[in-house]
Every structure is written in structure tokens, then in C-alpha cells.
Design a protein around this motif. Sequence first.
Motif, PDB file in Angstrom:
ATOM      1  N   ASN A 238      -0.254 -40.853  32.259  1.00 44.58           N
ATOM      2  CA  ASN A 238      -0.686 -40.250  31.005  1.00 44.58           C
ATOM      3  C   ASN A 238      -1.346 -41.301  30.109  1.00 44.58           C
ATOM      4  N   TYR A 244       4.294 -36.839  26.345  1.00 46.50           N
ATOM      5  CA  TYR A 244       4.740 -36.602  27.713  1.00 46.50           C
ATOM      6  C   TYR A 244       3.832 -35.539  28.308  1.00 46.50           C
ATOM      7  N   VAL A 246       2.048 -34.575  32.288  1.00 46.01           N
ATOM      8  CA  VAL A 246       1.918 -34.929  33.698  1.00 46.01           C
ATOM      9  C   VAL A 246       0.439 -34.956  34.102  1.00 46.01           C
ATOM     10  N   PRO A 259       4.199 -39.406  33.465  1.00 48.68           N
ATOM     11  CA  PRO A 259       3.876 -38.523  32.340  1.00 48.68           C
ATOM     12  C   PRO A 259       4.224 -39.104  30.971  1.00 48.68           C
TER      13      PRO A 259
END
Length: 316
Positions: A238, A244, A246, A259
Motif C-alpha cells: 500500500n 490499510y 490491500v 496493506p
Amino acid sequence: MRTQLNSWLKTAQAVSVFALLLFTAACKKDDNKLASGETASANAVKANAIGVSGPKGVCYVEVNNSDLRNVGRYKLASGQQLFDIAIIFAANINYNTSTQKAELYFNQNVANVLNNKATYIQSLQSKGIKVLLSILGNHQGAGISNFPNQAAAQAFAQQLSNAVTTYGLDGIDFDDEYADYGTNGTGQPNSSSFVYLVSALRQLMPNKIISFYYYGPAASRLSFNGVTVGSKINYSWNAIYGSYAVPNVPGLSKANLGPAAIDITTTSGATAASLATQTVNNAYGIYLYYNLADGDYHSYLSNVSNVLYGQPTVYN
């Protein structure tokens, strides 16, 4: 997004992680290695990791203003290195208007790190830390997404492979920012460029690491003629710090994805810990740190390591 130019053991509780550490202090974060003759696919090619069971720590360092060796100064309380991969941020893709070709460029700070590889690169490698070189646009119209044909992509891949060999690096990281596609009469992003580039680089470097900072035009151009970027690279993470998300890179397993991403200088400790919790709970294999500056950040980093490995971070 940059703020400036520029299987896994699944644990439900931190206590169980700590218990495992006491029992297997020398356990690797990922013991998978490329076997002789094994194909160079995303799931077959692994970094020779260090540390305890849990997600790998990947750390970008802005070498224009910070010392790359800081990556090796952080350990877990049990003695293992906190970070598995250090990334030199960043080399550039320049555009030669005379030859109309992309050229690999190092500013004086990046050049200093590379030319003094024993001091900066090998000192980390001796601790088990892999060292990658990040490749970034430079506002000249050249980038990883607009090579006009396969031959052009292969030629630039050769430059990258030569740099890895010359400076004893462990691989290449791609970041599709700041290219300013169209400048100097260059083309716009196309569907084949990035696939051609990583395919050529994988052929040249079957046992090295190739990673992708999931951002920019390349993030939506990950397949061409049945070939996927995910089948050629090792990792992707990321690019939005404090979040967060993915990366959507078909061909990469959870073990190869990150992520969670933080900026050490701006992301709060509470957010960093929360992202670490999500990483463990969802069994992803990478935790991304950006902007490790000079100074002592062990208290901040303990917010992460206590969750990922059940141990605080210490600073040497």
C-alpha cells in the motif's frame, strides 16, 4: 502518496506470538528460498528473511536527508533485527531528449550510498537485511508506464540489472510517481510497458527481489497478453500512509502483500498499532514503514513490534 519529492503463522493474540518467540528465537520471518532450478514466480521467489515469525518489515529511507544505516540500528528485545528490507529512496528515470531513451539517474546522495556500498549496503546485508533501490520518475516524461515498445523496456531493465550487480544490491523497487508523462514529447502510459519491464528484469535477475509500490498509472496496468506483473514480482504494498488497503495485484498471495503503511514521522502510534493488528488478524506478510529519519524512534516502533511480534523495539 509521498509527502515530498521523492505459510505465515496466524496468531490471534500477542501472547501466543511471544510464547512462540521464546520457543524459536532463531525462527525466520520467512524461511522460503529460491531452490535451484525453481521458476521465478511471485510465490516461488522469496526474500531470505530475518527475525521472528510474523510479517516482514519493509523500510524506505530518504537518503537525501537520512542515513540508510539507521535501518540496522533497530532490533527486537530478543535480538533479531526489526526490519527485513531496506529501500534506498530513490534513484530516478530521466529522459535523454537526444537519444529519446530512458536513463537511470542517481543524485549525489544516492550515488554516495551506492559508491560507498561497503559502508551503507554491505553493513546492512551483514545483519541479514536485504537492500533494494527504489526507481522513481523525475518530471522528465519517462517512467515505468510509457516505454513505447518491448525493446525500450528491455534496455532499461538491463540498466537496472547492471546497477544491482555493480552495487551488490538485493533487488529493485518500482514507484510510478513524478514521471510527468507527456513532458518532452514522451508518450502517455500504455498497457504493455510495465509488464514488459518486469518480465525483462525478472529474466535478468531470477533470484533477486522485485517489488511494486502500489500507486500511479502502473497500478491499473498489471497485465498484458496474458502475462501479469504479479507473476514476475515478489511483493507489493500500500502507498497511502496511515491507511490499510490491500494492493490488487493478481498473482501475489497474502504473504507477498502489505496493506498497512505508515510514515514514521507523521502517522500516530495508535494508528500504527491498529494497522499492525489488522495485518496480523488478516494474515498478511508485509508491514510497510516509510521515512525512517535520523534519531531514536524505538518507542514509536514498539507500538508496531509489540503487536506484530509480541516484543518491544530497542535502539542501538
